[in-house]
Every structure is written in C-alpha cells, then in structure tokens.
Write an enzyme that holds these catalytic residues in place. Structure first.
Site, PDB file in Angstrom:
ATOM      1  N   ASP A  84      13.071 -22.729 -41.411  1.00 20.10           N
ATOM      2  CA  ASP A  84      12.340 -21.698 -42.145  1.00 20.10           C
ATOM      3  C   ASP A  84      11.028 -21.328 -41.453  1.00 20.10           C
ATOM      4  O   ASP A  84      10.248 -20.537 -41.973  1.00 20.10           O
ATOM      5  CB  ASP A  84      12.105 -22.108 -43.600  1.00 20.10           C
ATOM      6  CG  ASP A  84      11.293 -23.379 -43.748  1.00 20.10           C
ATOM      7  OD1 ASP A  84      11.395 -24.266 -42.884  1.00 20.10           O
ATOM      8  OD2 ASP A  84      10.564 -23.497 -44.746  1.00 20.10           O
ATOM      9  N   HIS A  85      10.821 -21.850 -40.240  1.00 18.45           N
ATOM     10  CA  HIS A  85       9.639 -21.509 -39.458  1.00 18.45           C
ATOM     11  C   HIS A  85       9.987 -20.863 -38.117  1.00 18.45           C
ATOM     12  O   HIS A  85       9.114 -20.318 -37.460  1.00 18.45           O
ATOM     13  CB  HIS A  85       8.772 -22.749 -39.209  1.00 18.45           C
ATOM     14  CG  HIS A  85       8.151 -23.270 -40.457  1.00 18.45           C
ATOM     15  ND1 HIS A  85       6.865 -22.963 -40.832  1.00 18.45           N
ATOM     16  CD2 HIS A  85       8.656 -24.058 -41.442  1.00 18.45           C
ATOM     17  CE1 HIS A  85       6.599 -23.552 -41.983  1.00 18.45           C
ATOM     18  NE2 HIS A  85       7.671 -24.212 -42.375  1.00 18.45           N
ATOM     19  N   HIS A 124       6.037 -25.736 -36.379  1.00 17.95           N
ATOM     20  CA  HIS A 124       6.887 -26.917 -36.244  1.00 17.95           C
ATOM     21  C   HIS A 124       8.358 -26.533 -36.327  1.00 17.95           C
ATOM     22  O   HIS A 124       8.706 -25.397 -36.633  1.00 17.95           O
ATOM     23  CB  HIS A 124       6.528 -27.984 -37.285  1.00 17.95           C
ATOM     24  CG  HIS A 124       6.724 -27.543 -38.703  1.00 17.95           C
ATOM     25  ND1 HIS A 124       5.844 -26.703 -39.354  1.00 17.95           N
ATOM     26  CD2 HIS A 124       7.688 -27.833 -39.597  1.00 17.95           C
ATOM     27  CE1 HIS A 124       6.261 -26.502 -40.595  1.00 17.95           C
ATOM     28  NE2 HIS A 124       7.391 -27.169 -40.756  1.00 17.95           N
TER      29      HIS A 124
END
Length: 107
Positions: A59-60, A55
């Site tokens: 932080d992804h 998503h």
C-alpha cells in the site's frame, strides 16, 4: 510547504492507500490505486518530479510502474528494502532515474 493528503488508508480497506503530495511535486508513497486517485483529485502529475517510498508494503509502492511509465522522468528515493525494485525499474524503464538509498547516523 503545502502538503496534500491523497490517501491515508491501508491495502486491506476500500479507501485509499497511503500517499501524500508535497508542494505539488514530491509524491510520498505510491500505493495501489494512487495514480487513479491523483487523477480523480485533478493533480497535475506532470509537476511531480520526485517519488519517495517510505517502506516496502504494497500500500506504499504498488502503483510505481503505472506512475513511471505514464509520466515524465522521476527522481526516486527509497529505503534499502526497495533496492531490488529500484534496480529492476532503472534497468527496464527509461523514465526512471533513481537515487540509491543513503543513510547517516549521528554519534
């Protein structure tokens, strides 16, 4: 299936961002600082051939440019929210090969 947790933190903490490595070739999420963390863990990044982004939180996905400009071509799988980024990467980075997001629903 072998799953290695590379990071389980969040963008607002000092620890690692969210990321795991499946069978040494599928990277799930690529948050800020993950490329350096992979190197610290002696991960052979040349074995990674698929990048899956779950998503659209920093932080992804924030380390994607560093991963795709440094290493071999990657298969990219993402959610619909990443579509603009996917097209931008595909247009500007020759090592970037993406898979448009597709979803199916059971009735």
């Amino acid at each position: 299936m072998k799953i290695k947790m590379i990071g389980t933190g969040a963008i607002s903490v000092k620890e690692r961002s969210a990321c795991c490595l499946i069978d040494e070739r599928i990277l799930v999420d690529c948050g800020n600082g993950i490329v350096k963390t992979l190197l610290e863990h002696n991960v052979n990044t040349n074995k990674i051939d698929t990048l899956l982004i779950t998503h659209l939180h920093g932080d992804h996905f924030l380390d994607i440019p560093f991963l795709i400009t440094t290493y071999k071509p990657l298969q990219f799988v993402s959610c619909f929210q990443m579509e603009r980024f996917r097209r931008l990467f595909a247009k500007n980075m020759p090592n970037f090969h993406s898979v448009p997001p597709t979803f199916s629903s059971k009735k």
